[in-house]
Write a protein that holds these residues in place. Structure first.
Motif, PDB file in Angstrom:
ATOM      1  N   GLU A  82      23.885  13.403 -12.285  1.00  0.00           N
ATOM      2  CA  GLU A  82      24.908  12.720 -11.492  1.00  0.00           C
ATOM      3  C   GLU A  82      24.429  12.392 -10.082  1.00  0.00           C
ATOM      4  OE1 GLU A  82      26.142  17.149 -11.555  1.00  0.00           O
ATOM      5  OE2 GLU A  82      25.474  15.699 -13.032  1.00  0.00           O
ATOM      6  N   LEU A  83      23.404  13.098  -9.597  1.00  0.00           N
ATOM      7  CA  LEU A  83      22.881  12.795  -8.266  1.00  0.00           C
ATOM      8  C   LEU A  83      22.357  11.366  -8.187  1.00  0.00           C
ATOM      9  CD1 LEU A  83      20.996  16.126  -7.454  1.00  0.00           C
ATOM     10  CD2 LEU A  83      23.149  15.316  -6.454  1.00  0.00           C
ATOM     11  N   SER A  84      21.572  10.958  -9.181  1.00  0.00           N
ATOM     12  CA  SER A  84      20.983   9.612  -9.139  1.00  0.00           C
ATOM     13  C   SER A  84      21.992   8.510  -9.448  1.00  0.00           C
ATOM     14  CB  SER A  84      19.785   9.517 -10.082  1.00  0.00           C
ATOM     15  OG  SER A  84      20.188   9.762 -11.408  1.00  0.00           O
ATOM     16  N   ARG A  85      23.173   8.863  -9.861  1.00  0.00           N
ATOM     17  CA  ARG A  85      24.224   7.850 -10.061  1.00  0.00           C
ATOM     18  C   ARG A  85      24.795   7.369  -8.733  1.00  0.00           C
ATOM     19  NH1 ARG A  85      28.888   9.829 -13.144  1.00  0.00           N
ATOM     20  NH2 ARG A  85      29.616   7.713 -12.779  1.00  0.00           N
ATOM     21  N   PHE A  86      24.683   8.206  -7.687  1.00  0.00           N
ATOM     22  CA  PHE A  86      25.309   7.877  -6.408  1.00  0.00           C
ATOM     23  C   PHE A  86      24.350   7.887  -5.219  1.00  0.00           C
ATOM     24  CE2 PHE A  86      28.573   9.797  -9.106  1.00  0.00           C
ATOM     25  CZ  PHE A  86      29.497   8.765  -9.123  1.00  0.00           C
ATOM     26  N   ILE A  87      23.161   8.465  -5.381  1.00  0.00           N
ATOM     27  CA  ILE A  87      22.243   8.643  -4.260  1.00  0.00           C
ATOM     28  C   ILE A  87      20.902   7.998  -4.581  1.00  0.00           C
ATOM     29  CG2 ILE A  87      21.240  10.321  -2.669  1.00  0.00           C
ATOM     30  CD1 ILE A  87      23.168  12.404  -3.872  1.00  0.00           C
ATOM     31  N   ALA A  88      20.306   7.355  -3.580  1.00  0.00           N
ATOM     32  CA  ALA A  88      18.980   6.744  -3.716  1.00  0.00           C
ATOM     33  C   ALA A  88      18.028   7.399  -2.718  1.00  0.00           C
ATOM     34  CB  ALA A  88      19.064   5.244  -3.458  1.00  0.00           C
TER      35      ALA A  88
END
Length: 188
Positions: A82-88
């Protein structure tokens, strides 16, 4: 002697976790590489509608970033999908490293964050498009605890501080949080 070692470990953990809200922000002025925006061959929509859509998408990404970071920190999972769904990147890497460091020191985050974000700037004509967000992030109920016994790590107390973030629109149309900073010297 052992007490001194524990105190040193607690200070180290605090320094690691304090690097960012929800384990994610640094001092704020670092250079950020950003992706190139997709080429738009279509005529632009109504500027007010486009701006409102960008603001909503950026705030949704910011909310997702806080929740994903909180969840991953609570599970001590630096590779939580879920981190890479919202953070770059570069923020994604900093968040992952911070969660990993806390885990390696036997700590994790528990509790909830209180957030009241507002959009401070929208730049849709830049490549890539960005939205700047400011928040009064309340971390008083979000604690760093030892994973074994859930006791609070000494010196890791929270507070209410100004936090800033940049949401960037990527070529695939997604808005992701690419940078952020917790301004501990600016209470709110």
């Amino acid at each position: 002697m052992r007490g001194r070692q524990l105190r040193r470990a607690a200070i180290c953990l605090l320094a690691v976790v304090a690097a960012a809200p929800v384990t994610a922000c640094a001092s704020g002025q670092e250079a950020v590489e950003r992706p190139l925006a997709a080429q738009d061959d279509e005529p632009r929509a109504d500027p007010d509608v486009e701006r409102q859509a960008a603001e909503k998408a950026a705030l949704d990404a910011y909310s997702g970033y806080l929740e994903a970071s909180r969840t991953a920190s609570g599970r001590s999972d630096p590779r939580a999908p879920e981190l890479s769904r919202f953070i770059a990147d570069p923020l994604l890497t900093r968040v992952q490293l911070s969660i990993r460091d806390a885990k390696e020191h036997g700590a994790m985050r528990t509790g909830t964050l209180k957030s009241d974000p507002t959009v401070t700037a929208v730049s849709l004509d830049t490549k890539p498009a960005t939205v700047e967000i400011q928040d009064c992030l309340d971390t008083t109920g979000y604690q760093l605890v030892y994973a074994k016994n859930k006791r609070v790590v000494p010196g890791s107390g929270g507070g209410k501080h100004i936090s800033t973030a940049t949401a960037t629109r990527y070529p695939d149309g997604r808005w992701l949080i690419s940078s952020g900073a917790l301004h501990r010297e600016q209470p709110c």
